[in-house]
Write an enzyme that holds these catalytic residues in place. Structure first.
Site, PDB file in Angstrom:
ATOM      1  N   SER A 257       0.776  -1.235   0.000  1.00  0.00           N
ATOM      2  CA  SER A 257       0.000   0.000   0.000  1.00  0.00           C
ATOM      3  C   SER A 257       0.811   1.290   0.000  1.00  0.00           C
ATOM      4  O   SER A 257       0.263   2.373  -0.146  1.00  0.00           O
ATOM      5  CB  SER A 257      -0.956   0.024   1.206  1.00  0.00           C
ATOM      6  OG  SER A 257      -0.247   0.089   2.422  1.00  0.00           O
ATOM      7  N   LYS A 302      -5.966   4.477   8.391  1.00  0.00           N
ATOM      8  CA  LYS A 302      -4.871   5.261   7.820  1.00  0.00           C
ATOM      9  C   LYS A 302      -5.175   6.753   7.826  1.00  0.00           C
ATOM     10  O   LYS A 302      -4.284   7.573   8.060  1.00  0.00           O
ATOM     11  CB  LYS A 302      -4.566   4.763   6.408  1.00  0.00           C
ATOM     12  CG  LYS A 302      -3.976   3.359   6.410  1.00  0.00           C
ATOM     13  CD  LYS A 302      -3.531   2.912   5.039  1.00  0.00           C
ATOM     14  CE  LYS A 302      -2.838   1.548   5.148  1.00  0.00           C
ATOM     15  NZ  LYS A 302      -2.308   1.086   3.861  1.00  0.00           N
TER      16      LYS A 302
END
Length: 365
Positions: A257, A302
Site C-alpha cells: 500500500s 490510515k
C-alpha cells in the site's frame, strides 16, 4: 435476607459471571488500528528513506507520508470484552479473523507474503516514477515462484527470464497464463528461457543475456475451485534494470500500500522545486508499473493515523473514497486519485493553494 438485597446480590453475581465469561470466551475476530506514518521525503531511524545515487537529486520540503495499519497477530485470540470495546472505539476496527488471515494462514506466512508485496511495491514505484519522468527502464518477464510438486519444479527456477511460450514472445506476466491455458491438461508446453544465473551474470557485466534454453513441461490439471484448466505451477512477474540506484530504506513495514507515496517521493527528489509546496500531504495506494493506483485495506485507520500526525491532505485511491469519506477526521481533505498523474495534478493544486477544483472523495466515491 431481604428480597431486595437478594435480588441485588444475584444481579451483581450474574454481572460478574458475564464479565468473567467475556474475558475467558475467545471470539473469531481480529483488530486493526492506526499504525505509524513515515515521511518518504525524510528520515527513518536516522537515515533517508529514499536514497538515490548516480543521478542528480534536488532538495525537498514538506511531507509525503506513507501510512500503515497495525493488526493483531495471527495467533492472538481476542475475547468478547475486547471485541465489544473495539467495536465501540472510534479509532479501532474489529474484523473477522479470516479477513486478515484467510485459510488458516500463520503469522510467519503472512509476514513473508507482506514482505514480498512490499518489495514488489517498491519496484513498481520506481518504474512508475521513472516512466512519468520519461527515464527509460529495462523490463522483462521472469518466473517469480515455482510451486512445490508442480510440473515446473526442477525445470524452471525463480529468476528465469521467460522469452517465449510455444514460440509466442512473452511481453507481460499475464501472457504466460494465457498461453499455457490454451493447452489441455497432459499436453506439453514449450518455454524458451534465459536461466536465472545467466541473467544475473549479464546484469553484473552490464550486457544483454544471450544464453537461452528450451524447456518442455507437461501440463497438469488445476486443483482449485475454478474452471478446470492446464497449469505448470509457476507465477510470472516482472524484473527491471534501472539506469541508476534507488534504495528504499524502511524496515518493519509490509504489504503493497505504500507504492503511490514511494513513487511520488522518488519523483520529487528527481525534479527541481518542491512537489508539496511545504504542505503536509499523506496518502496510500498500491501502484503498478504503468502508474495505476489501486485500493488498499484499512483506509479508515490510515486517515486517522495521518491526521493525528498533522496531515492536511490525504491522497486516497478512487476505489477507497466512499469508505474513507464516511468518517473523515476533522481538518483532513480526502483527495481522489486513480493514477500517478492524478496525484501529481492534485499536488500542483495543493502547492499553488488553488484547491477549489481538487477531486475530493464523497460517500458516493
Amino acid at each position: 435476607m431481604p428480597r431486595r438485597t437478594a435480588t441485588m446480590l444475584a444481579s451483581t453475581l450474574m454481572l460478574i459471571a458475564l464479565l468473567c465469561a467475556g474475558v475467558i470466551i475467545p471470539v473469531p475476530y481480529a483488530e486493526m488500528s492506526p499504525g505509524p506514518t513515515v515521511n518518504t521525503l525524510g528520515k527513518h531511524d536516522g537515515e533517508p528513506v529514499l536514497q538515490i545515487s548516480g543521478r542528480k537529486t534536488y532538495a525537498t520540503t514538506g511531507h509525503l507520508n506513507m501510512t500503515t495499519v497495525r493488526v493483531t497477530s495471527a495467533d492472538y485470540r481476542m475475547n468478547l470484552v475486547e471485541a465489544v470495546y473495539g467495536w465501540l472505539a472510534h479509532d479501532n476496527k474489529v474484523v473477522p479473523h479470516d479477513t486478515l488471515y484467510p485459510d488458516g494462514k500463520t503469522e510467519e506466512q503472512s509476514t513473508q507474503e507482506n514482505a514480498e508485496e512490499f518489495s514488489q511495491s517498491q519496484e513498481s514505484a520506481k518504474v512508475a516514477a521513472l516512466k512519468e519522468l520519461d527515464i527509460p527502464v529495462k523490463s522483462w518477464v521472469i518466473v517469480s515462484t515455482v510451486l512445490k510438486d508442480s510440473p515446473a519444479e526442477g525445470k524452471l527456477h525463480a529468476g528465469d527470464v521467460i522469452k517465449s511460450v510455444d514460440g509466442t514472445a512473452v511481453k507481460a506476466p499475464e501472457d504466460v497464463a494465457k498461453l499455457v491455458t490454451k493447452h489441455k491438461p497432459g499436453e506439453d508446453v514449450d518455454f524458451v528461457i534465459v536461466p536465472a544465473k545467466a541473467q544475473a551474470a549479464a546484469e553484473k557485466a552490464n550486457r544483454t543475456a544471450t544464453e537461452t534454453e528450451k524447456v518442455t513441461i507437461t501440463t497438469a490439471k488445476s486443483d482449485d475451485t475454478g474452471e478446470e484448466r492446464a497449469i505448470v505451477g509457476i507465477s510470472a512477474g516482472t524484473d527491471h534494470t534501472f539506469p541508476f540506484t534507488i534504495d528504499i530504506k524502511l524496515a518493519d513495514v509490509g504489504g503493497p500500500s505504500a507504492g503511490l507515496m514511494f513513487a511520488l517521493g522518488i519523483y520529487d527528489k528527481l525534479t527541481p522545486g518542491n512537489l508539496t509546496g511545504g504542505k503536509f500531504v499523506a496518502g496510500t495506494g498500491t501502484i503498478d508499473d504503468e502508474g495505476k493506483v489501486g485500493p488498499i485495506g484499512g483506509i479508515e485507520m490510515k486517515t486517522v493515523g495521518a491526521r493525528d500526525k498533522g496531515a492536511e491532505y490525504f491522497l486516497t485511491p478512487k476505489d477507497n473514497c466512499a469508505a474513507a469519506a464516511k468518517d473523515t477526521p476533522g481538518g483532513l481533505t480526502l483527495v481522489k486519485v486513480d493514477t500517478i498523474e492524478d496525484a501529481l495534478g492534485a499536488l500542483e493544486d495543493i502547492r499553488s493553494g488553488d484547491t477549489a477544483d481538487l477531486p475530493k472523495c464523497t460517500t458516493k466515491g
